[in-house]
Structure formats: C-alpha cells, structure tokens
Design a protein around this motif. Structure first.
Motif, PDB file in Angstrom:
ATOM      1  N   LEU A  42       0.818  -1.206   0.000  1.00 48.48           N
ATOM      2  CA  LEU A  42       0.000   0.000   0.000  1.00 48.48           C
ATOM      3  C   LEU A  42       0.857   1.262   0.000  1.00 48.48           C
ATOM      4  O   LEU A  42       0.555   2.235  -0.697  1.00 48.48           O
ATOM      5  CB  LEU A  42      -0.935  -0.007   1.213  1.00 48.48           C
ATOM      6  N   LEU A  43       1.934   1.254   0.771  1.00 42.42           N
ATOM      7  CA  LEU A  43       2.810   2.423   0.802  1.00 42.42           C
ATOM      8  C   LEU A  43       3.506   2.613  -0.547  1.00 42.42           C
ATOM      9  O   LEU A  43       3.705   3.749  -1.003  1.00 42.42           O
ATOM     10  CB  LEU A  43       3.839   2.277   1.921  1.00 42.42           C
ATOM     11  N   ALA A  44       3.885   1.499  -1.185  1.00 43.38           N
ATOM     12  CA  ALA A  44       4.511   1.606  -2.504  1.00 43.38           C
ATOM     13  C   ALA A  44       3.536   2.184  -3.520  1.00 43.38           C
ATOM     14  O   ALA A  44       3.907   3.011  -4.363  1.00 43.38           O
ATOM     15  CB  ALA A  44       5.012   0.229  -2.964  1.00 43.38           C
ATOM     16  N   LEU A  45       2.283   1.741  -3.443  1.00 43.98           N
ATOM     17  CA  LEU A  45       1.263   2.309  -4.339  1.00 43.98           C
ATOM     18  C   LEU A  45       1.061   3.794  -4.052  1.00 43.98           C
ATOM     19  O   LEU A  45       0.907   4.609  -4.962  1.00 43.98           O
ATOM     20  CB  LEU A  45      -0.053   1.544  -4.169  1.00 43.98           C
ATOM     21  N   GLN A  46       1.070   4.151  -2.762  1.00 40.83           N
ATOM     22  CA  GLN A  46       0.886   5.548  -2.374  1.00 40.83           C
ATOM     23  C   GLN A  46       2.007   6.426  -2.924  1.00 40.83           C
ATOM     24  O   GLN A  46       1.778   7.583  -3.306  1.00 40.83           O
ATOM     25  CB  GLN A  46       0.842   5.652  -0.839  1.00 40.83           C
ATOM     26  N   ASP A  47       3.230   5.868  -2.998  1.00 36.93           N
ATOM     27  CA  ASP A  47       4.384   6.645  -3.446  1.00 36.93           C
ATOM     28  C   ASP A  47       4.658   6.505  -4.940  1.00 36.93           C
ATOM     29  O   ASP A  47       5.622   7.091  -5.454  1.00 36.93           O
ATOM     30  CB  ASP A  47       5.641   6.211  -2.673  1.00 36.93           C
ATOM     31  N   GLY A  50       3.351   7.341 -10.887  1.00 35.92           N
ATOM     32  CA  GLY A  50       2.154   7.441 -11.702  1.00 35.92           C
ATOM     33  C   GLY A  50       0.953   7.926 -10.915  1.00 35.92           C
ATOM     34  O   GLY A  50       0.145   8.716 -11.425  1.00 35.92           O
ATOM     35  N   ARG A  51       0.830   7.474  -9.660  1.00 33.85           N
ATOM     36  CA  ARG A  51      -0.292   7.930  -8.841  1.00 33.85           C
ATOM     37  C   ARG A  51      -0.166   9.416  -8.551  1.00 33.85           C
ATOM     38  O   ARG A  51      -1.154  10.162  -8.599  1.00 33.85           O
ATOM     39  CB  ARG A  51      -0.335   7.134  -7.530  1.00 33.85           C
ATOM     40  N   ARG A  52       1.054   9.891  -8.270  1.00 31.20           N
ATOM     41  CA  ARG A  52       1.231  11.315  -7.998  1.00 31.20           C
ATOM     42  C   ARG A  52       0.916  12.157  -9.240  1.00 31.20           C
ATOM     43  O   ARG A  52       0.333  13.237  -9.135  1.00 31.20           O
ATOM     44  CB  ARG A  52       2.663  11.570  -7.533  1.00 31.20           C
ATOM     45  N   LEU A  53       1.287  11.640 -10.413  1.00 31.15           N
ATOM     46  CA  LEU A  53       0.963  12.363 -11.644  1.00 31.15           C
ATOM     47  C   LEU A  53      -0.543  12.407 -11.868  1.00 31.15           C
ATOM     48  O   LEU A  53      -1.091  13.433 -12.291  1.00 31.15           O
ATOM     49  CB  LEU A  53       1.648  11.690 -12.836  1.00 31.15           C
ATOM     50  N   GLN A  72     -11.382   6.037  -4.979  1.00 32.17           N
ATOM     51  CA  GLN A  72     -12.273   5.413  -4.003  1.00 32.17           C
ATOM     52  C   GLN A  72     -11.741   4.047  -3.574  1.00 32.17           C
ATOM     53  O   GLN A  72     -11.804   3.684  -2.396  1.00 32.17           O
ATOM     54  CB  GLN A  72     -13.667   5.254  -4.607  1.00 32.17           C
ATOM     55  N   SER A  73     -11.208   3.297  -4.544  1.00 31.62           N
ATOM     56  CA  SER A  73     -10.660   1.973  -4.223  1.00 31.62           C
ATOM     57  C   SER A  73      -9.479   2.083  -3.264  1.00 31.62           C
ATOM     58  O   SER A  73      -9.352   1.292  -2.326  1.00 31.62           O
ATOM     59  CB  SER A  73     -10.229   1.262  -5.508  1.00 31.62           C
ATOM     60  N   ILE A  74      -8.607   3.062  -3.507  1.00 29.92           N
ATOM     61  CA  ILE A  74      -7.433   3.221  -2.639  1.00 29.92           C
ATOM     62  C   ILE A  74      -7.864   3.623  -1.228  1.00 29.92           C
ATOM     63  O   ILE A  74      -7.336   3.131  -0.226  1.00 29.92           O
ATOM     64  CB  ILE A  74      -6.466   4.254  -3.244  1.00 29.92           C
ATOM     65  N   THR A  75      -8.848   4.526  -1.147  1.00 28.98           N
ATOM     66  CA  THR A  75      -9.368   4.900   0.176  1.00 28.98           C
ATOM     67  C   THR A  75      -9.965   3.684   0.878  1.00 28.98           C
ATOM     68  O   THR A  75      -9.724   3.466   2.078  1.00 28.98           O
ATOM     69  CB  THR A  75     -10.444   5.991   0.024  1.00 28.98           C
ATOM     70  N   VAL A 162      -0.366   1.878 -13.220  1.00 29.05           N
ATOM     71  CA  VAL A 162       0.764   1.452 -14.051  1.00 29.05           C
ATOM     72  C   VAL A 162       0.488   1.712 -15.526  1.00 29.05           C
ATOM     73  O   VAL A 162       1.367   2.155 -16.276  1.00 29.05           O
ATOM     74  CB  VAL A 162       1.067  -0.039 -13.800  1.00 29.05           C
ATOM     75  N   ALA A 163      -0.752   1.450 -15.966  1.00 29.87           N
ATOM     76  CA  ALA A 163      -1.085   1.694 -17.369  1.00 29.87           C
ATOM     77  C   ALA A 163      -0.932   3.173 -17.722  1.00 29.87           C
ATOM     78  O   ALA A 163      -0.337   3.533 -18.744  1.00 29.87           O
ATOM     79  CB  ALA A 163      -2.510   1.221 -17.655  1.00 29.87           C
TER      80      ALA A 163
END
Length: 444
Positions: A42-47, A50-53, A72-75, A162-163
């Motif tokens: 979860l922390l890797a996904l948060q950082d 691509g998510r920040r962009l 919503q899914s991440i929350t 990732v996509a």
C-alpha cells in the motif's frame, strides 16, 4: 518506480472447533508477516510516481472516470487495512493475557482468526456499488475474505496507475522527438520553397504539426485512451501503449521528408553535399554535448575514476565548412570539390568518434542498470518460491540495493554484493527443490 506485488494469499488452516495454543501462535505469526507485506504494498502504491501524476493532472475522458473510481478503491483499501490491523491487534492482546491461554482465550482467538470477526464500517452514504458490489453501511469478513478483497482492489488500482504511467513514460517523449524532427524538416522544406499553399508537402507538414499538437494534449489528459491491455493478461499493467496515431504521423513525416529530398535533388550537387555536411557535424556536436552532460552525471552517480574525457566541438571542421560555402558562393568549383571529399570523410569520422565517446562515457550507467535488473529479477524469483522472508536473503538484498541506489555507486563492490545475493538465492532454491514433504512440514 517499483511497486510491491499483490498481497500474499491467506493460507487458512482447516477449520477446527477451537484452535490450540500452537495453532494460534502460528496463525498470529503468519498474520503479522501478511500485515507487513500488505502495508509495504500500500505504501509503494501511495508513493508510485504514476499515482502522484494522476493526482496533479487535468484528466479527461476514460482516465478521469477510472481515476475517480481508483481513488475510491485506494481509500477503501486503507479502510480494509485498518480493520485488518485492528483485528490482528485485538488477537494479539487476547494472546498476551497469559502464557498458557485458557479455553475462553482460545475461543476468542479462534473467532478472531477464523471467524467473521472483522467488521468494516463505511461512510454514511455507503461506498460505490461499482467497487465492491451493492452499497452497504458495513460488512463483515473473515481475515481470509478481507485479504482477498484487498487483493482485488489493489490489483485493479495498480493496473490503472501502471497503465497510465506507462503511456506517460513512452508517448510524450516520442511525440516530442518526432516534433523536433518535424521542425527540422519544416525548416529545410521552407529553405527550398516547400511551403503551405504552394506545395502539397507544405500542406502535409501543417497537417502533421496540428496532429502532433492535438495528440500530445490528449495523451497527457487521457492516457488510458491510448492503452491496449494485453490479451489474456491478468497481471497489473499488462499491455502496451497504443501508438497507432503516432506511427501514422511518423510515416506521413517520412513521406514528406522524401518529397523534400526530391526537391533538394534538383539543386546543385554541391549545395546538397554542404547541407549533409552541416547535418553530420551538427549531430556530432550534439552527441558530444550529450556525452559531456552524461559524463557529469556518471561522475556524480558512479564512483569511477576511469570515465574518459570528452572532446570539444569540431571547430576546425566548422571553419573548413565555412570556407567550402565561400567557394560555392564564388563558384570556385575546382577548390570546392577536393575540399568536400575531405570534409565528408572527416565529418563521418568525427561523428563516429563522438558516438564512441558517448558509449564509453555512459558504460558505467549501463552496468549499474544491468546489476539493478539482475538483483530485482532474483528477488522476484525468490518471492515466487516462497523465500522472500528469509533473513539471509533479506540482508544480502538490502545490502546490494543500498549500494546500487546510492550515489556515488561503487560498481565493483555493488557487483560483488549482487553476486552474493544471487549465490545465496540459488543455493536456497536448490535446497528447496531437493527437500521432501517432511522438510516442509515444520514451515509456517
């Protein structure tokens, strides 16, 4: 921009009426390891870059819709994780009451670890039906069900991130390179009278310019519109960017370039050769500039004293090229012809030397990239074989990773560290393949 893999599958024991102390302790140890793995993912996904962009971009179209659902899914993932952690802490508190738990403690542990003892309360409006089914104010899970639910949400969220990141990493840079080539072609076409309204190739150049401008805006705002999922691939991010429009524009530019070259062929042979000479020397100069820039980067990132120096721009050739232009302007063909022969040979040699210098300068970065790739490949292989938590492998992996991701990086020491991790991984994998069922019974 690495992101951890899917959460570990919940390996539940066969259901017994009541767990004994050893079963409870093994389950708690397993759950603790799963908790750490889930948190890391979860922390890797948060950082993830691509998510920040995605958070900062002005999105449109399908990307905007999917990012809204993914947020919503991440929350919800974090909500599930908090519930999972709370159940684990509650079970640990029950187990910590006494060294030898009584039947009441074991009943409580059995319910917490195997029963539907995890309640997840949602917001007053419920969560989106498209994420996990019909909207409900709360849900009850077993720990196994909760991990499966988190796996589904994580894979879906990671796939979207990732996509998008893959499209952004590939497409804008390629469009910019093609646009730079377009500008060079446009300038050359203008110099020989190929202009919009006066020549079909000039109209084509204008059309290509508009298409590339529009394409770049759309790629930035809606990257998922340019993503082709891989057929039958269930891995997050499986697929490739859709380059159909880019390829069509590149082919159109090639056709225009050939048309411009046909116009140039009408000009005198000397002028064509001078243009080619300028292009070769310009490429050599740009290559040397790139090599000088790369050398500074290598010296900053790689602990290496053998990085070769880079030559300066070929000023002598530029001066002789200027002299050749003067010969042509004054129609001194008898002097221009031998000079062009010499300059063409020397310019090609200069470009070759520039490329060789760039290759030599960037070699340490290529070595580091190969070591990083090998280290991560063996880590993935170890994880697939269930040895990711081995302390020796963890220690050697961390040591090698610190060396490879530090600056300056000592490639010799880093290569030895990667080899030590690789040797240990191969030894343990060989031992695992040679072990029988009796060797694995005591494993958690």
């Amino acid at each position: 921009m690495g992101v951890a893999g899917p959460f570990p599958s919940y390996a539940a024991r066969p259901p017994d009426p009541v767990m004994d102390r050893d079963e409870a302790d093994r389950a708690l140890a397993r759950l603790g390891a799963e908790h750490e793995a889930i948190e890391t993912s979860l922390l890797a996904l948060q950082d993830h870059a691509g998510r920040r962009l995605l958070e900062g971009a002005e999105l449109t179209g399908v990307t905007k819709e999917r990012w809204s659902a993914t947020e919503q899914s991440i929350t919800l993932l974090w909500t599930y994780f908090d519930a999972y952690a709370g159940a684990l802490n509650e079970a640990r508190e029950v187990r910590a009451r006494r060294r030898h738990p009584n039947r009441e403690d074991l009943l409580a542990l059995t319910e917490l670890l195997r029963g539907q003892g995890v309640t997840v309360a949602h917001a007053a409006g419920g969560h989106a039906p498209s994420i996990t089914g019909p909207a409900r104010l709360s849900e009850r899970f077993t720990l196994e069900e909760l991990v499966n639910r988190m796996n589904e949400l994580y894979a879906r969220s990671l796939d979207m991130v990732v996509a998008s990141d893959s499209v952004w990493s590939a497409m804008p840079a390629r469009i910019d390179l093609l646009a730079a080539e377009l500008r060079r072609t446009h300038s050359l076409a203008h110099s020989v009278g190929v202009r919009p309204g006066e020549h079909p190739a000039g109209d084509d150049l204008e059309s290509i310019t508009q298409e590339l401008t529009t394409l770049r805006v759309q790629v930035i705002s809606d990257p998922l519109a340019f993503w082709l999922p891989g057929p039958g691939s269930s891995a997050p991010g499986g697929g490739r960017p859709d380059t159909t429009r880019y390829d069509r524009a590149a082919r159109a530019l090639d056709e225009v370039r050939r048309e411009v070259e046909a116009v140039l062929a009408v000009r005198q042979d000397a002028e064509q050769r001078l243009v080619q000479l300028r292009d070769v020397l310009s490429r050599a100069d740009r290559t040397l500039s790139e090599a000088r820039s790369a050398r500074g980067e290598v010296l900053a990132k790689i602990a290496a004293s053998e990085v070769p120096a880079v030559n300066g721009p070929p000023t002598a050739l530029q001066e002789r090229l200027a002299a050749a232009s003067e010969y042509r302007r004054h129609a001194q063909w008898h002097r221009l012809s031998p000079l062009l022969d010499t300059l063409e040979r020397q310019a090609e040699e200069e470009l070759l030397r520039a490329r060789e210098q760039l290759t030599a300068v960037t070699a340490p970065l290529a070595v580091r990239a190969e070591l990083r790739g090998r280290l991560d490949a063996y880590k993935a292989k170890v994880a697939r074989n269930g040895l990711a938590e081995d302390p020796v492998l963890i220690e050697r992996y961390d040591a090698a990773r610190r060396m490879l991701w530090s600056a300056p990086c000592d490639l010799r020491v880093a290569a030895m560290a990667v080899q030590r991790y690789q040797d240990a991984a191969l030894d343990m994998l060989a031992g695992r393949r040679g072990s029988g069922p009796e060797d694995r019974r005591g494993q958690p």
